[in-house]
Design a protein around this motif. Structure first.
Motif, PDB file in Angstrom:
ATOM      1  N   GLY A 348       9.594   0.223 -14.727  1.00 51.86           N
ATOM      2  CA  GLY A 348       9.584   1.079 -13.313  1.00 51.86           C
ATOM      3  C   GLY A 348       7.561   1.788 -13.451  1.00 51.86           C
ATOM      4  N   LEU A 349       6.780   0.552 -13.665  1.00 51.19           N
ATOM      5  CA  LEU A 349       5.906   1.201 -13.230  1.00 51.19           C
ATOM      6  C   LEU A 349       5.152  -0.216 -12.729  1.00 51.19           C
ATOM      7  CD1 LEU A 349       2.981   2.638 -12.988  1.00 51.19           C
ATOM      8  CD2 LEU A 349       2.452   2.233 -15.234  1.00 51.19           C
ATOM      9  N   LEU A 350       4.238  -0.410 -11.747  1.00 54.26           N
ATOM     10  CA  LEU A 350       4.197  -1.359 -10.638  1.00 54.26           C
ATOM     11  C   LEU A 350       2.441  -1.568 -10.973  1.00 54.26           C
ATOM     12  CD1 LEU A 350       5.470  -1.913  -7.486  1.00 54.26           C
ATOM     13  CD2 LEU A 350       6.685  -3.041  -9.466  1.00 54.26           C
ATOM     14  N   ILE A 351       1.722  -2.255 -11.726  1.00 49.67           N
ATOM     15  CA  ILE A 351       0.738  -2.304 -12.022  1.00 49.67           C
ATOM     16  C   ILE A 351      -0.060  -4.225 -11.410  1.00 49.67           C
ATOM     17  CG2 ILE A 351       0.077  -0.448 -13.247  1.00 49.67           C
ATOM     18  CD1 ILE A 351      -0.299  -2.793 -15.996  1.00 49.67           C
ATOM     19  N   ASN A 352      -1.276  -4.439 -11.575  1.00 47.79           N
ATOM     20  CA  ASN A 352      -1.352  -5.432 -11.560  1.00 47.79           C
ATOM     21  C   ASN A 352      -2.716  -6.358 -12.437  1.00 47.79           C
ATOM     22  OD1 ASN A 352      -3.927  -6.199  -9.897  1.00 47.79           O
ATOM     23  ND2 ASN A 352      -3.134  -7.783  -8.861  1.00 47.79           N
ATOM     24  N   CYS A 353      -2.606  -7.601 -12.740  1.00 50.78           N
ATOM     25  CA  CYS A 353      -3.825  -8.001 -13.234  1.00 50.78           C
ATOM     26  C   CYS A 353      -4.658  -8.536 -12.397  1.00 50.78           C
ATOM     27  CB  CYS A 353      -2.992  -8.893 -14.597  1.00 50.78           C
ATOM     28  SG  CYS A 353      -4.546  -9.313 -16.416  1.00 50.78           S
ATOM     29  N   ALA A 354      -5.967  -8.168 -12.514  1.00 54.94           N
ATOM     30  CA  ALA A 354      -7.481  -9.099 -12.114  1.00 54.94           C
ATOM     31  C   ALA A 354      -8.234 -10.100 -12.967  1.00 54.94           C
ATOM     32  CB  ALA A 354      -7.859  -8.114 -11.241  1.00 54.94           C
ATOM     33  N   HIS A 355      -8.192 -11.185 -12.624  1.00 53.11           N
ATOM     34  CA  HIS A 355      -8.785 -12.224 -13.386  1.00 53.11           C
ATOM     35  C   HIS A 355      -8.368 -12.110 -15.107  1.00 53.11           C
ATOM     36  CE1 HIS A 355     -13.186 -13.558 -14.537  1.00 53.11           C
ATOM     37  NE2 HIS A 355     -12.797 -14.245 -13.438  1.00 53.11           N
ATOM     38  N   LYS A 356      -7.240 -12.375 -14.661  1.00 52.37           N
ATOM     39  CA  LYS A 356      -6.204 -12.682 -16.126  1.00 52.37           C
ATOM     40  C   LYS A 356      -6.754 -11.468 -17.569  1.00 52.37           C
ATOM     41  CE  LYS A 356      -5.645 -17.766 -16.128  1.00 52.37           C
ATOM     42  NZ  LYS A 356      -6.351 -19.377 -17.266  1.00 52.37           N
ATOM     43  N   GLN A 357      -7.433 -10.917 -17.521  1.00 54.98           N
ATOM     44  CA  GLN A 357      -7.062 -10.028 -19.123  1.00 54.98           C
ATOM     45  C   GLN A 357      -7.624  -8.686 -18.212  1.00 54.98           C
ATOM     46  OE1 GLN A 357      -8.483 -13.084 -22.286  1.00 54.98           O
ATOM     47  NE2 GLN A 357      -9.866 -11.336 -22.069  1.00 54.98           N
ATOM     48  N   THR A 358      -7.880  -8.143 -17.484  1.00 51.77           N
ATOM     49  CA  THR A 358      -8.177  -6.832 -16.626  1.00 51.77           C
ATOM     50  C   THR A 358      -7.030  -6.179 -16.228  1.00 51.77           C
ATOM     51  OG1 THR A 358     -10.111  -7.588 -16.487  1.00 51.77           O
ATOM     52  CG2 THR A 358      -9.948  -5.494 -15.723  1.00 51.77           C
ATOM     53  N   LEU A 359      -6.169  -4.932 -16.707  1.00 51.22           N
ATOM     54  CA  LEU A 359      -5.214  -4.343 -15.653  1.00 51.22           C
ATOM     55  C   LEU A 359      -5.790  -3.556 -14.523  1.00 51.22           C
ATOM     56  CD1 LEU A 359      -3.453  -3.057 -18.118  1.00 51.22           C
ATOM     57  CD2 LEU A 359      -2.780  -5.157 -17.245  1.00 51.22           C
ATOM     58  N   ARG A 360      -5.597  -3.547 -13.346  1.00 48.10           N
ATOM     59  CA  ARG A 360      -6.092  -3.138 -12.143  1.00 48.10           C
ATOM     60  C   ARG A 360      -5.138  -1.907 -11.820  1.00 48.10           C
ATOM     61  NH1 ARG A 360      -8.032  -6.768  -7.467  1.00 48.10           N
ATOM     62  NH2 ARG A 360      -6.213  -7.485  -7.326  1.00 48.10           N
ATOM     63  N   PHE A 361      -5.842  -0.631 -11.960  1.00 45.16           N
ATOM     64  CA  PHE A 361      -5.175  -0.015 -10.453  1.00 45.16           C
ATOM     65  C   PHE A 361      -5.621   0.473  -9.882  1.00 45.16           C
ATOM     66  CE2 PHE A 361      -5.189   0.302 -15.554  1.00 45.16           C
ATOM     67  CZ  PHE A 361      -4.012   0.343 -15.529  1.00 45.16           C
ATOM     68  N   LEU A 362      -5.463   0.321  -8.090  1.00 42.24           N
ATOM     69  CA  LEU A 362      -5.403   1.187  -7.101  1.00 42.24           C
ATOM     70  C   LEU A 362      -4.449   1.498  -6.719  1.00 42.24           C
ATOM     71  CD1 LEU A 362      -6.944  -2.962  -6.399  1.00 42.24           C
ATOM     72  CD2 LEU A 362      -8.393  -0.837  -6.693  1.00 42.24           C
ATOM     73  N   PRO A 363      -4.557   3.066  -7.328  1.00 39.82           N
ATOM     74  CA  PRO A 363      -3.324   3.990  -6.607  1.00 39.82           C
ATOM     75  C   PRO A 363      -3.618   3.983  -5.298  1.00 39.82           C
ATOM     76  CG  PRO A 363      -4.298   4.739  -8.381  1.00 39.82           C
ATOM     77  CD  PRO A 363      -4.661   3.417  -7.864  1.00 39.82           C
ATOM     78  N   SER A 364      -2.842   5.191  -4.622  1.00 44.46           N
ATOM     79  CA  SER A 364      -2.578   5.837  -3.272  1.00 44.46           C
ATOM     80  C   SER A 364      -3.400   7.252  -3.378  1.00 44.46           C
ATOM     81  CB  SER A 364      -1.599   5.828  -3.020  1.00 44.46           C
ATOM     82  OG  SER A 364      -0.501   5.441  -2.162  1.00 44.46           O
ATOM     83  N   LEU A 365      -4.354   6.975  -2.621  1.00 44.47           N
ATOM     84  CA  LEU A 365      -6.103   8.374  -3.118  1.00 44.47           C
ATOM     85  C   LEU A 365      -4.651   9.807  -2.903  1.00 44.47           C
ATOM     86  CD1 LEU A 365      -8.057   7.786  -0.751  1.00 44.47           C
ATOM     87  CD2 LEU A 365      -7.589   6.686  -3.010  1.00 44.47           C
ATOM     88  N   ILE A 366      -3.384   9.631  -2.784  1.00 50.19           N
ATOM     89  CA  ILE A 366      -2.900  10.890  -2.685  1.00 50.19           C
ATOM     90  C   ILE A 366      -2.381  11.605  -3.952  1.00 50.19           C
ATOM     91  CG2 ILE A 366      -1.835  11.363  -0.639  1.00 50.19           C
ATOM     92  CD1 ILE A 366       0.699  10.022  -1.301  1.00 50.19           C
ATOM     93  N   ILE A 367      -2.469   9.784  -5.159  1.00 49.42           N
ATOM     94  CA  ILE A 367      -1.449  10.621  -5.881  1.00 49.42           C
ATOM     95  C   ILE A 367      -2.256  12.202  -7.411  1.00 49.42           C
ATOM     96  CG2 ILE A 367      -3.692   9.251  -7.603  1.00 49.42           C
ATOM     97  CD1 ILE A 367      -1.347   8.117  -9.285  1.00 49.42           C
ATOM     98  N   THR A 368      -1.491  12.302  -8.007  1.00 43.88           N
ATOM     99  CA  THR A 368      -1.450  13.524  -8.232  1.00 43.88           C
ATOM    100  C   THR A 368      -1.570  12.660 -10.077  1.00 43.88           C
ATOM    101  OG1 THR A 368       1.169  13.227  -8.720  1.00 43.88           O
ATOM    102  CG2 THR A 368       0.444  14.769  -7.423  1.00 43.88           C
ATOM    103  N   LYS A 369      -1.349  14.420 -10.555  1.00 44.97           N
ATOM    104  CA  LYS A 369      -1.377  14.052 -12.178  1.00 44.97           C
ATOM    105  C   LYS A 369      -0.216  14.206 -12.975  1.00 44.97           C
ATOM    106  CE  LYS A 369      -5.174  16.957 -13.335  1.00 44.97           C
ATOM    107  NZ  LYS A 369      -5.947  18.390 -14.401  1.00 44.97           N
ATOM    108  N   LYS A 370       0.701  14.694 -12.095  1.00 44.41           N
ATOM    109  CA  LYS A 370       2.546  14.296 -12.423  1.00 44.41           C
ATOM    110  C   LYS A 370       2.493  12.886 -13.174  1.00 44.41           C
ATOM    111  CE  LYS A 370       7.123  16.150 -11.968  1.00 44.41           C
ATOM    112  NZ  LYS A 370       8.147  16.444 -10.851  1.00 44.41           N
ATOM    113  N   GLU A 371       1.930  11.936 -11.678  1.00 42.02           N
ATOM    114  CA  GLU A 371       2.447  10.500 -11.046  1.00 42.02           C
ATOM    115  C   GLU A 371       1.508  10.114 -12.400  1.00 42.02           C
ATOM    116  OE1 GLU A 371       3.418  10.836  -6.754  1.00 42.02           O
ATOM    117  OE2 GLU A 371       1.431  10.796  -7.619  1.00 42.02           O
TER     118      GLU A 371
END
Ligand SMILES: Cc1ncc(COP(=O)(O)O)c(C=O)c1O
Length: 384
Positions: A348-371
């Motif tokens: 239940g977590l969507l992330i993606n992989c850039a350049h094969k070996q890098t996990l990349r996170f570009l979440p919404s700017l509204i994200i909270t500590k809880k999330e």
């Protein structure tokens, strides 16, 4: 329609350009999305950074609805109020002079390349190793990775790609035909790679000294993601041209090329049917207002630091480096990340992989500590 039917139809009716996981996203709210089977995911890829203020924003939906009832586009044959308001806002926030609107990141870069060639009457553009600028021919010629370029030659001539963080290489590549240097201040598709601050400063100075233009591609790093509206504001430099797209209108297609006032086209020399239409511009105005009103750039900075600190606590044998500025974060792995992306999605977590070996996170700017804590718990399970 069932998930399996959507997948079947996709295979039958769409060109094979994308490799997608076996679920169909249906709707979203804030930082969460749901698939057609009702499974809920925490979305930390946020439309590859385009979902700036979250999914399913009611205020934005109202703006889009009202504007679409009023008029979607008169085209650029006519004046448009939302377009001039948005241009004014972008000019003021960028410190530059005026704007050309298009519909995507690659188009914003095409415009920058054409503008540089027109303004300098020179043709060559220097770009940097690992850089990604888009998939249309001009932007593609400046893109480094051959995987995007093979099979499409001949490419637009006049592009030279130099090693990163190497000022001497830039200097040695400058000729009397050099129009500009085009560079992402933070390389997104390369896996969130940073340049030395001094390198970017020296690059600015070199461009000024040699009379060539500095074009910053902030299609991914712009719109407040790094904690300031443009990443260059944190590096203390001012480009001659900057490009943005992705999150500017929270996913409604728009691109913008913002340049110093003396860099200009003559009438009819460049254009776009849909670029800067009132629907996209009024959406972008709403998004920019929300970013200001809700202090989302500050949130990006605080949450980005928190996220990176929590990632550092994971202590995984697979993690070699963690890089980030605001909510543009990359985690370098010892192995390919494809499987990890899949395992995260299963949980239940969507992330993606850039350049094969890098996990990349570009979440919404509204994200909270809880999330973020929730994401970290899943990442810990998968990575340790
Ligand atoms: C830095 C950068 N430039 C340009 C592009 C191309 O943008 P678009 O896909 O909107 O054409 C991207 C897309 O990922 C990007 O990250």
């Amino acid at each position: 329609m069932k998930t399996s039917e959507v997948i079947e139809k996709e295979k039958k009716y769409l060109m094979s350009t994308y490799s997608r996981p076996p679920f169909v996203l249906d709707y979203g709210k804030g930082c969460y999305v749901w698939d057609k089977e009702g499974k809920k995911y925490l979305d930390l890829i946020g439309g590859i950074g385009s979902c700036l203020i979250g999914h399913g924003n009611k205020g934005l939906a109202t703006v889009i609805q009202k504007q679409s009832q009023k008029m979607i586009t008169p085209t650029n044959l006519y004046y448009s109020e939302p377009q001039v308001f948005l241009a004014e806002k972008l000019v003021k926030i960028s410190g530059l002079g005026h704007v050309f609107f298009s519909n995507s990141g690659t188009e914003a870069n095409e415009c920058a390349i054409k503008l540089a060639r027109k303004a300098t009457k020179r043709s060559n553009i220097i770009t940097v190793r690992f850089g990604f600028h888009g998939r249309t021919f001009g932007s593609l010629a400046g893109t480094w990775d051959e995987k995007y370029k093979k099979d499409f030659g001949p490419h637009v001539p006049g592009f030279t790609i130099v090693p990163e963080n190497d000022l001497v290489a830039v200097e040695n590549s400058i000729t009397d035909q050099t129009a500009a240097v085009l560079i992402e201040p933070i390389q997104g598709e390369a896996g969130v790679k940073f340049f030395d601050k001094q390198y970017l400063h020296s690059l600015r100075d070199l461009c000024t000294k040699k009379g060539i233009l500095l074009i910053l591609d902030e299609v991914q790093s712009g719109n407040g993601r790094t904690g300031t509206f443009f990443a260059y504001q944190q590096y203390g430099i001012l480009p001659d041209i900057v490009t943005v797209a992705k999150g500017l209108a929270n996913g409604i297609p728009i691109g913008a090329t913002i340049a110093k006032k003396e860099l200009n086209f003559s009438q009819g020399l460049h254009g776009s049917t849909f670029g800067g239409n009132p629907l996209a511009c009024s959406a972008a105005l709403y998004v920019m207002n929300m970013v200001e009103k809700k202090n989302l750039m500050k949130n990006a900075s605080i949450m980005g630091n928190y996220f990176v600190a929590q990632l550092r606590n994971i202590r995984s044998p697979f993690i070699t480096e963690i890089r980030g500025m605001g909510l543009m974060i990359g985690v370098e792995l010892t192995k390919e990340g494809k499987e990890i992306v899949q395992q995260c999605a299963d949980q239940g977590l969507l992330i993606n992989c850039a350049h094969k070996q890098t996990l990349r996170f570009l979440p919404s700017l509204i994200i909270t500590k809880k999330e973020i804590n929730k994401a970290i718990a899943i990442l810990r399970k998968v990575l340790v």
